[in-house]
Design a protein around this motif. Structure first.
Motif, PDB file in Angstrom:
ATOM      1  N   ARG A   1       0.843  -1.190   0.000  1.00  0.00           N
ATOM      2  CA  ARG A   1       0.000   0.000   0.000  1.00  0.00           C
ATOM      3  C   ARG A   1       0.882   1.246   0.000  1.00  0.00           C
ATOM      4  NH1 ARG A   1      -4.823  -1.285   4.397  1.00  0.00           N
ATOM      5  NH2 ARG A   1      -5.676  -3.124   3.315  1.00  0.00           N
TER       6      ARG A   1
ATOM      7  N   ARG B   1      -1.272   7.404   1.036  1.00  0.00           N
ATOM      8  CA  ARG B   1      -2.575   7.895   0.592  1.00  0.00           C
ATOM      9  C   ARG B   1      -2.989   9.070   1.465  1.00  0.00           C
ATOM     10  NH1 ARG B   1      -8.249   4.430   0.375  1.00  0.00           N
ATOM     11  NH2 ARG B   1      -9.554   6.099  -0.527  1.00  0.00           N
ATOM     12  N   LEU B   2      -3.378  10.138   0.834  1.00  0.00           N
ATOM     13  CA  LEU B   2      -3.807  11.317   1.567  1.00  0.00           C
ATOM     14  C   LEU B   2      -5.189  11.087   2.164  1.00  0.00           C
ATOM     15  CD1 LEU B   2      -2.735  14.147  -0.915  1.00  0.00           C
ATOM     16  CD2 LEU B   2      -1.563  13.433   1.175  1.00  0.00           C
ATOM     17  N   PRO B   3      -5.455  11.616   3.340  1.00  0.00           N
ATOM     18  CA  PRO B   3      -6.803  11.475   3.922  1.00  0.00           C
ATOM     19  C   PRO B   3      -7.853  12.122   3.031  1.00  0.00           C
ATOM     20  CG  PRO B   3      -5.200  12.238   5.568  1.00  0.00           C
ATOM     21  CD  PRO B   3      -4.514  12.302   4.230  1.00  0.00           C
ATOM     22  N   ASP B   4      -9.038  11.540   3.057  1.00  0.00           N
ATOM     23  CA  ASP B   4     -10.118  12.065   2.222  1.00  0.00           C
ATOM     24  C   ASP B   4     -10.551  13.462   2.647  1.00  0.00           C
ATOM     25  OD1 ASP B   4     -10.052   9.671   0.866  1.00  0.00           O
ATOM     26  OD2 ASP B   4     -11.637   8.748   2.085  1.00  0.00           O
ATOM     27  N   THR B   5     -10.383  13.785   3.913  1.00  0.00           N
ATOM     28  CA  THR B   5     -10.831  15.092   4.432  1.00  0.00           C
ATOM     29  C   THR B   5      -9.706  16.118   4.476  1.00  0.00           C
ATOM     30  OG1 THR B   5     -10.391  14.357   6.709  1.00  0.00           O
ATOM     31  CG2 THR B   5     -12.620  13.988   5.814  1.00  0.00           C
ATOM     32  N   LEU B   6      -8.603  15.839   3.806  1.00  0.00           N
ATOM     33  CA  LEU B   6      -7.464  16.759   3.881  1.00  0.00           C
ATOM     34  C   LEU B   6      -7.813  18.121   3.294  1.00  0.00           C
ATOM     35  CD1 LEU B   6      -4.500  17.290   4.538  1.00  0.00           C
ATOM     36  CD2 LEU B   6      -3.919  16.405   2.258  1.00  0.00           C
TER      37      LEU B   6
ATOM     38  N   ARG C   1     -10.105  20.033   5.594  1.00  0.00           N
ATOM     39  CA  ARG C   1      -9.400  20.567   6.765  1.00  0.00           C
ATOM     40  C   ARG C   1      -8.543  21.777   6.396  1.00  0.00           C
ATOM     41  NH1 ARG C   1      -9.254  16.885  11.121  1.00  0.00           N
ATOM     42  NH2 ARG C   1     -10.217  14.876  10.617  1.00  0.00           N
TER      43      ARG C   1
END
Length: 300
Positions: free
Chosen positions: A26, A29-34, A37
């Motif tokens: 893996r 991966r950037l967080p979906d809520t970056l 925020r």
């Protein structure tokens, strides 16, 4: 040969060993809520910039304020500006007037709006929805349209020049606050009121002892909104207050800025002192404020 080994050995399943499949590595991966925020942080910084600049200017001297390009931090904080600000202008008088007006308006909003909203949400009576629609339609009525009529009414009552034209209307409800409280009341189960009536409580007792304690978050929201609005109100005191001794802080600072030679850093110091009570009020009721706004947006 299967018969020679016997029935038990013939029917025994053959165990097959499988090597675990190698899982792909893996990557990062950037967080979906970056992005959300980052956007919220940028918006918060944008909203905090005027407050920072106000406090920064309040701690500078006149010489440092005239420096170009401006400094982002005061070289030598001038804390005496706050003392000079409250002594150079009648800050105490303006502060007392603001406290009286804010307390009266907040008290009126906390008493009237929950009571009116209770009648629009928990009691069934003919024409309720129609009357509520008229109340909501009054939100779109601009205040300048009512200035002449209100001034004529309060002048006949000999209230012009006093705090009554500012405080008394708060005891008759605010359309937005009524809508907010009504939505919260609609989210409470009707069985609670029915059980209280079965136990012998009248309608006012149901409201005061059963429903109102459950609506503390919504009442806190009304208190915060009403206090902030009354504390910074400018147009209404400007129209109905005609004596300098009755001016609140919002009018008093502007009056002294136009009629007296007040230093810019002293004005910023006085403005900072004006903002601090509002910040303290929000921090004190922050938990109830979030609960009330969230519940009011989901219920009903």
């Amino acid at each position: 040969m299967a018969l020679a080994r016997g029935p038990a050995e013939a029917t025994a399943p053959i165990a097959v060993t499988r090597e675990p499949a190698s899982s792909p590595e893996r990557g990062f991966r950037l967080p979906d809520t970056l992005l959300v925020r980052v956007g919220l942080i940028m918006a918060a910084a944008l909203f905090l910039l005027p407050f920072y600049w106000m406090a920064n200017s309040a701690l500078k001297t006149i010489q440092e304020l005239s420096v170009f390009p401006p400094t982002f931090f005061p070289h030598t904080p001038a804390w005496h500006n706050f003392v000079d600000a409250v002594t150079y202008i009648p800050f105490g008088t303006f502060l007392l007037n603001s406290v009286i007006i804010t307390t009266g308006v907040t008290l009126g909003a906390a008493i009237s709006n929950p009571l009116i909203a209770y009648g629009f949400s928990r009691i069934k009576w003919p024409g309720r929805e129609f009357v509520f629609g008229i109340v909501m339609a009054s939100i779109f009525l601009p205040f300048p349209v009512l200035i002449v009529a209100l001034f004529d009414i309060f002048a006949k009552l000999q209230w012009v020049g006093t705090f009554y034209p500012i405080i008394v209307p708060a005891f008759f409800g605010n359309p937005f606050f009524i809508f907010l409280m009504r939505q919260y009341f609609l989210g409470l189960p009707m069985e609670i009121s029915e059980q209280a009536r079965i136990d012998g409580a009248n309608e006012f007792q149901v409201f005061l002892r059963v429903i109102l304690p459950l609506a503390k978050p919504a009442v806190a929201v009304v208190i915060i909104f009403a206090a902030v609005q009354a504390w910074g109100e400018f147009l209404t005191p400007l129209i109905f207050l005609q004596d300098e001794s009755t001016y609140p802080l919002s009018i008093g600072l502007q009056f002294y800025r136009q009629s007296h030679d007040v230093s810019y850093n002293l004005l910023m110091a006085a403005s900072t002192l004006i903002v601090l009570p509002i910040v303290a009020l929000f921090l004190a009721f922050q938990r109830f404020f979030i609960q009330g706004v969230t519940a009011g947006s989901l219920k009903g």
